[in-house]
Write a protein that holds these residues in place. Structure first.
Motif, PDB file in Angstrom:
ATOM      1  N   SER A  65      -0.816  50.722  27.114  1.00 30.61           N
ATOM      2  CA  SER A  65      -1.877  51.693  27.396  1.00 30.61           C
ATOM      3  C   SER A  65      -2.674  51.292  28.630  1.00 30.61           C
ATOM      4  N   VAL A  66      -3.802  50.653  28.425  1.00 26.43           N
ATOM      5  CA  VAL A  66      -4.719  50.338  29.530  1.00 26.43           C
ATOM      6  C   VAL A  66      -4.099  49.399  30.559  1.00 26.43           C
ATOM      7  N   PHE A  67      -3.282  48.447  30.092  1.00 27.72           N
ATOM      8  CA  PHE A  67      -2.673  47.466  30.994  1.00 27.72           C
ATOM      9  C   PHE A  67      -1.148  47.569  30.979  1.00 27.72           C
ATOM     10  N   ALA A  68      -0.660  48.796  31.141  1.00 28.21           N
ATOM     11  CA  ALA A  68       0.784  49.035  31.192  1.00 28.21           C
ATOM     12  C   ALA A  68       1.288  48.748  32.600  1.00 28.21           C
ATOM     13  N   ALA A  69       1.354  47.451  32.935  1.00 27.18           N
ATOM     14  CA  ALA A  69       1.750  47.028  34.277  1.00 27.18           C
ATOM     15  C   ALA A  69       2.598  45.766  34.173  1.00 27.18           C
ATOM     16  N   PRO A  70       3.478  45.542  35.158  1.00 29.44           N
ATOM     17  CA  PRO A  70       4.377  44.379  35.095  1.00 29.44           C
ATOM     18  C   PRO A  70       3.649  43.043  34.926  1.00 29.44           C
ATOM     19  N   ALA A  71       2.477  42.903  35.525  1.00 30.87           N
ATOM     20  CA  ALA A  71       1.756  41.634  35.438  1.00 30.87           C
ATOM     21  C   ALA A  71       1.454  41.266  33.988  1.00 30.87           C
ATOM     22  N   TYR A  72       1.232  42.261  33.164  1.00 26.50           N
ATOM     23  CA  TYR A  72       0.954  42.030  31.749  1.00 26.50           C
ATOM     24  C   TYR A  72       2.220  42.133  30.907  1.00 26.50           C
ATOM     25  N   GLN A  73       3.010  43.165  31.155  1.00 30.95           N
ATOM     26  CA  GLN A  73       4.193  43.402  30.331  1.00 30.95           C
ATOM     27  C   GLN A  73       5.227  42.290  30.459  1.00 30.95           C
ATOM     28  N   GLY A  74       5.283  41.636  31.620  1.00 36.78           N
ATOM     29  CA  GLY A  74       6.268  40.583  31.814  1.00 36.78           C
ATOM     30  C   GLY A  74       5.980  39.312  31.025  1.00 36.78           C
ATOM     31  N   TYR A  75       4.713  39.114  30.665  1.00 40.81           N
ATOM     32  CA  TYR A  75       4.330  37.869  29.996  1.00 40.81           C
ATOM     33  C   TYR A  75       3.904  38.062  28.541  1.00 40.81           C
ATOM     34  N   ALA A  76       3.618  39.291  28.146  1.00 42.66           N
ATOM     35  CA  ALA A  76       3.151  39.542  26.781  1.00 42.66           C
ATOM     36  C   ALA A  76       4.163  39.161  25.695  1.00 42.66           C
ATOM     37  N   PRO A  77       5.464  39.475  25.840  1.00 42.38           N
ATOM     38  CA  PRO A  77       6.392  39.148  24.745  1.00 42.38           C
ATOM     39  C   PRO A  77       6.429  37.660  24.413  1.00 42.38           C
ATOM     40  N   ALA A  78       6.509  36.814  25.426  1.00 43.32           N
ATOM     41  CA  ALA A  78       6.531  35.371  25.170  1.00 43.32           C
ATOM     42  C   ALA A  78       5.223  34.918  24.545  1.00 43.32           C
ATOM     43  N   MET A  79       4.120  35.517  24.998  1.00 43.41           N
ATOM     44  CA  MET A  79       2.816  35.163  24.458  1.00 43.41           C
ATOM     45  C   MET A  79       2.705  35.573  22.987  1.00 43.41           C
ATOM     46  N   ALA A  80       3.220  36.743  22.673  1.00 41.38           N
ATOM     47  CA  ALA A  80       3.163  37.238  21.295  1.00 41.38           C
ATOM     48  C   ALA A  80       3.979  36.361  20.358  1.00 41.38           C
ATOM     49  N   GLN A  81       5.135  35.899  20.833  1.00 42.01           N
ATOM     50  CA  GLN A  81       6.025  35.087  20.002  1.00 42.01           C
ATOM     51  C   GLN A  81       5.735  33.596  20.118  1.00 42.01           C
ATOM     52  N   ARG A  82       4.873  33.240  21.055  1.00 39.39           N
ATOM     53  CA  ARG A  82       4.564  31.840  21.347  1.00 39.39           C
ATOM     54  C   ARG A  82       5.848  31.064  21.662  1.00 39.39           C
ATOM     55  N   ASP A  83       6.714  31.724  22.408  1.00 38.84           N
ATOM     56  CA  ASP A  83       7.990  31.135  22.819  1.00 38.84           C
ATOM     57  C   ASP A  83       7.998  31.078  24.342  1.00 38.84           C
TER      58      ASP A  83
END
Length: 293
Positions: A207-225
């Motif tokens: 939504s608000v931060f639908a951009a590569p800078a966020y989307q590229g790092y969120a999955p690893a952050m969510a999984q702590r992997d």
């Protein structure tokens, strides 16, 4: 067109592979010679020395930092080895002072130098979708454009002074570090109220931060992997913030957010996370919030 390519790291390797796959005549060299083997198998020629790459129409260097390129130039007389019409394209992230020195040394030798740092992670490089910020002689940029068009989605010419491309790259990475750090802090805040980080991160990156800078790092952050060999290492992020802060200090530009992010990066490296993906910045926020106590 003959292209020389030096520097087969996480981003350089897929860039070189794309050049070979496009049918271009590519000669590669790397300090760790074994890294050349997959490219040779794909159709590249392995140079015996950097001079073999420098004798091409376009020489691309994609090394880790100022010191690596400086050593290459000094140990192998790289500028002297350049052909009279060769365009040396430095696509790495370097300091402003070093960028200016490189341009001056090439000009003094009558050789052509342009800066063309790239925006994008290794997966973007593999897809040939890098954003390429190019500065230097306009004709030289056009000479290199066939290679740029293979490696990137868009070329952004930004003037004749090579360092202009480098300051744009540093400013971009500065913003990236701040974005990943604030995302980690926000995830820690929501986690302290029993919201799953993955749920929060999916919402904001959709939504608000639908951009590569966020989307590229969120999955690893969510999984702590964070163990991603193709990721952007946290230690390299620290290097880039240092370069941005130095550039700011040189022109009396205050970068207070960068100073704070640099402390978090230092903490992460002290915790042994320097070789992990940049998304590991989130662990510093979790530690500060005592979420794993």
């Amino acid at each position: 067109m003959k292209i020389g390519f030096i520097g087969l790291g996480a981003i350089g390797t897929p860039m070189a592979h794309n050049l070979v796959a496009a049918g271009l005549d590519v000669t590669v060299w790397n300090r760790t010679a074994d890294k050349c083997k997959p490219l040779v198998e794909a159709g590249a020629t392995q140079g015996d020395s950097p001079a073999d790459c420098a004798a091409c129409d376009v020489l691309i260097t994609m090394l880790a930092d100022d010191a690596a390129l400086s050593a290459l130039v000094e140990e192998h007389d790289l500028i002297g080895a350049l052909g009279q019409t060769t365009v040396h394209v430095n696509m790495a992230t370097v300091s402003i002072d070093f960028a200016k020195a490189m341009a001056e040394q090439h000009a003094a030798a009558g050789k052509t130098y342009i800066a063309a740092p790239v925006l994008g992670r290794p997966d973007i490089a593999k897809a040939g979708k890098l954003q390429i910020v190019a500065a230097g002689d306009a004709d030289a940029i056009e000479t290199a454009r066939p290679a740029f068009d293979v490696m990137g989605a868009k070329v952004w010419p930004v003037g004749t002074d090579a360092y202009r491309a480098n300051v744009i790259k540093l400013a971009t990475n500065y913003m990236l570090m701040a974005a990943v750090e604030t995302m980690g802090e926000a995830a820690a805040l929501t986690a302290s109220y029993d919201v799953e980080p993955g749920d929060f991160l999916e919402i904001v990156t959709s939504s608000v931060f639908a951009a590569p800078a966020y989307q590229g790092y969120a999955p690893a952050m969510a999984q702590r992997d964070y163990d991603n060999p193709e990721g952007f290492k946290l230690a390299l992020g620290a290097k880039d913030v240092d370069l941005a802060l130095a550039a700011g200090h040189a022109n009396n530009v205050a970068l207070p957010v960068g100073a704070a992010v640099r402390e978090r990066l230092a903490e992460g490296m002290a915790a042994g996370e320097g070789d992990l993906d940049l998304s590991a910045l989130a662990e510093g926020s979790r530690r500060a919030a005592h979420l794993d106590d």
